[in-house]
Every structure is written in C-alpha cells, then in structure tokens.
Design a protein around this motif. Structure first.
Motif, PDB file in Angstrom:
ATOM      1  N   ILE A  95      -1.833  -1.789  -3.275  1.00 54.76           N
ATOM      2  CA  ILE A  95      -3.042  -1.956  -4.094  1.00 54.76           C
ATOM      3  C   ILE A  95      -3.713  -0.611  -4.327  1.00 54.76           C
ATOM      4  CG2 ILE A  95      -5.376  -2.936  -4.123  1.00 54.76           C
ATOM      5  CD1 ILE A  95      -4.205  -5.369  -2.610  1.00 54.76           C
ATOM      6  N   ALA A  96      -3.845   0.181  -3.254  1.00 53.07           N
ATOM      7  CA  ALA A  96      -4.477   1.504  -3.387  1.00 53.07           C
ATOM      8  C   ALA A  96      -3.654   2.396  -4.319  1.00 53.07           C
ATOM      9  CB  ALA A  96      -4.618   2.153  -2.007  1.00 53.07           C
ATOM     10  N   VAL A 144       3.403   5.990  -1.564  1.00 54.26           N
ATOM     11  CA  VAL A 144       3.430   4.597  -2.027  1.00 54.26           C
ATOM     12  C   VAL A 144       4.843   4.180  -2.418  1.00 54.26           C
ATOM     13  CG1 VAL A 144       2.591   2.980  -3.774  1.00 54.26           C
ATOM     14  CG2 VAL A 144       1.040   4.683  -2.810  1.00 54.26           C
ATOM     15  N   PHE A 145       5.514   4.998  -3.256  1.00 52.68           N
ATOM     16  CA  PHE A 145       6.851   4.657  -3.716  1.00 52.68           C
ATOM     17  C   PHE A 145       7.864   4.708  -2.576  1.00 52.68           C
ATOM     18  CE2 PHE A 145       5.307   6.097  -8.040  1.00 52.68           C
ATOM     19  CZ  PHE A 145       5.262   4.819  -8.558  1.00 52.68           C
ATOM     20  N   THR A 205       1.570  -3.664 -11.737  1.00 55.09           N
ATOM     21  CA  THR A 205       2.566  -4.412 -10.968  1.00 55.09           C
ATOM     22  C   THR A 205       2.367  -4.204  -9.472  1.00 55.09           C
ATOM     23  OG1 THR A 205       4.171  -4.177 -12.773  1.00 55.09           O
ATOM     24  CG2 THR A 205       5.036  -4.764 -10.604  1.00 55.09           C
ATOM     25  N   LEU A 206       2.083  -2.956  -9.070  1.00 57.84           N
ATOM     26  CA  LEU A 206       1.827  -2.672  -7.653  1.00 57.84           C
ATOM     27  C   LEU A 206       0.607  -3.444  -7.153  1.00 57.84           C
ATOM     28  CD1 LEU A 206       2.409   1.207  -7.482  1.00 57.84           C
ATOM     29  CD2 LEU A 206       3.928  -0.593  -6.669  1.00 57.84           C
ATOM     30  N   ILE A 207      -0.444  -3.495  -7.969  1.00 58.07           N
ATOM     31  CA  ILE A 207      -1.652  -4.238  -7.585  1.00 58.07           C
ATOM     32  C   ILE A 207      -1.329  -5.725  -7.453  1.00 58.07           C
ATOM     33  CG2 ILE A 207      -3.971  -4.923  -8.331  1.00 58.07           C
ATOM     34  CD1 ILE A 207      -4.164  -2.181  -9.741  1.00 58.07           C
ATOM     35  N   PHE A 211      -1.431  -8.229  -4.057  1.00 58.61           N
ATOM     36  CA  PHE A 211      -2.170  -9.483  -3.940  1.00 58.61           C
ATOM     37  C   PHE A 211      -1.240 -10.688  -3.786  1.00 58.61           C
ATOM     38  CE2 PHE A 211      -5.685  -6.961  -5.616  1.00 58.61           C
ATOM     39  CZ  PHE A 211      -6.760  -7.480  -4.886  1.00 58.61           C
ATOM     40  N   GLY A 212       0.051 -10.420  -3.602  1.00 54.42           N
ATOM     41  CA  GLY A 212       0.983 -11.496  -3.305  1.00 54.42           C
ATOM     42  C   GLY A 212       1.679 -12.114  -4.495  1.00 54.42           C
TER      43      GLY A 212
END
Length: 252
Positions: A95-96, A144-145, A205-207, A211-212
């Motif tokens: 998310i971050a 992140v990646f 997409t990452l966010i 969030f599931g």
C-alpha cells in the motif's frame, strides 16, 4: 555440492528455473520503467551510473531478502486488523509503495503536461532532480518490488539456489535493457506519458493487492502490451507522415 548436483540433474528444477526467470523478468519491467523515467531527469553524465546503482541495489536487496526467507514468509501473516480486515507487513508495504508510485506518476504526468507550472518550493533550479534523491526514490521502489518478487519466487519453488539464479539472471537482463529503454523513452515524448500511465496502473494495483483484492498479473501486462502496441502503430503512422512521398520535390 551434492544438493546442487541433484538440482542440476532434475528436469523439474530446470523447468522451475525457466518459469521463475520469465516471471521475474516480467515483474522486473515495472521496476525498470520507473528507474528509466527517474534517471532521465538527471544530467546526462549521471544517468548511466544512477541506473547501475539502482539496479545493483535491487540485486543486493533481493539477495538479502533471499537470506531471510523465513522472515519474508512471515510478512504475509496479519499484524493489524482494520474494519474487519487483517493487514500483514506485506500488505502495508504494498500500500505504501503503491501510494508512492501513484504520487510520483501523477506528479510526473503533471510536469509533462504543464512543464512550466511556476515556482516550486522543492525545485532548486536547473536540474529537476538530484542524484541522491533519485537513488533514494529508486531504493524505496526497489524494496517494494523486491519483496513482491521474492514472495512470488517462494510461492513457485522451495529451492533457494533456483531463486538466487533467477534473481541474478533477472537483474542482469534489467541491467542490459536499462539504457536502451531509457534512451527510447527519452527519444519518444509520447512514450513517457504511456510509461507513466503504466506506473499509475501498477501503483493502483499494488494498493488493491494491499487491501486484499487480488488482481491477476496477466490482465495488467496484457493491458500494457495492448497499449504499447497501439503506441507503436501511432509511431509508425507519424513516421510515415513525416517521410516525403514519391512526388516530393518534383517540378509541377
């Protein structure tokens, strides 16, 4: 050494390695686009070094994370619950990172659409981005990646040597492709907006995944491939229109 020899003689291990390399290279495209766009904002003399450092940091991070697989696997365990939904450290990091990517892509799109928006409190004049700031931003997205990449690798194979080889091959491909991709983006201004649109989509997409909401990667890369194909056709049309016709220059 016996363990490595057994893996080398196992056809299933070679299939897993090939599959994982393809998957890691595809996942590395996101990272590479970000690095290319960001380093193109640096003075030309610093761009190649920034790319090498950024991709080198990605390799170091991924190998370091492979050394802590037990911890990485635990990152998928919920650590906090909000509104009835459990969030793991992986979710929080995604998310971050997604929010950072959306902010960065939006800012760059705004800069490309309106290159002279007036004075900026964070702009020191001249170069729009400092070398240290570029490396710091690359490092954030590398983290992140890399976490997403290693978790994907853990889900595909349990053999650490296969993961290490796949990571090294992927980073080598990124290193070879970084400069040609950055030069191509730099030479084609419309591709910059397209690439920033990709980053915006990847950030969202990452966010969503944080969030599931699972978004199949195939849909994302199919959309990217289709958009790239349309842009390639547009580039061919523009090039053909600039090319003089057979009657050009003949006296009438």
């Amino acid at each position: 050494m016996d363990y490595i020899a057994q893996l080398a003689a196992d056809p299933a291990a070679w299939v897993a390695l090939a599959t994982l390399i393809v998957m890691e290279v595809v996942l590395g495209i996101d990272n590479l686009i970000f690095i290319s766009i960001l380093t193109n904002k640096l003075p030309e003399a610093q761009r190649a070094r920034a790319r090498r450092i950024g991709i080198g940091l990605a390799l170091i991070l991924r190998l370091a994370l492979l050394g802590t697989i037990a911890i990485i696997v635990q990152l998928t365990e919920p650590v906090v619950s909000l509104f009835g939904h459990g969030f793991s450290w992986r979710d929080i990091i995604l998310i971050a990172g997604g929010l950072f990517l959306v902010w960065k892509a939006t800012k760059e799109i705004h800069h490309n659409v309106d290159p002279d928006p007036g004075p900026d409190l964070f702009d020191s004049g001249g170069v729009s981005l400092g070398f240290s700031a570029a490396i710091a931003q690359i490092l954030v997205l590398d983290l992140v990646f890399s976490i997403d990449s290693i978790i994907t690798a853990v889900g595909m194979t349990e053999h650490v040597p296969i993961m290490v080889i796949a990571v090294v091959v992927t980073v080598a491909v990124m290193l070879l492709a970084a400069t040609p991709l950055a030069n191509f983006i730099q030479a084609n201004p419309t591709v910059v907006i397209l690439a920033l649109g990709f980053l915006l989509m990847i950030g969202m997409t990452l966010i969503a995944e944080g969030f599931g909401a699972h978004v199949p990667k195939g849909y994302i890369y199919a959309a990217m491939a289709f958009s790239a194909l349309i842009e390639a056709l547009n580039m061919l049309v523009r090039r053909s229109r600039r090319r003089p016709g057979p009657d050009h220059g003949r006296p009438h």
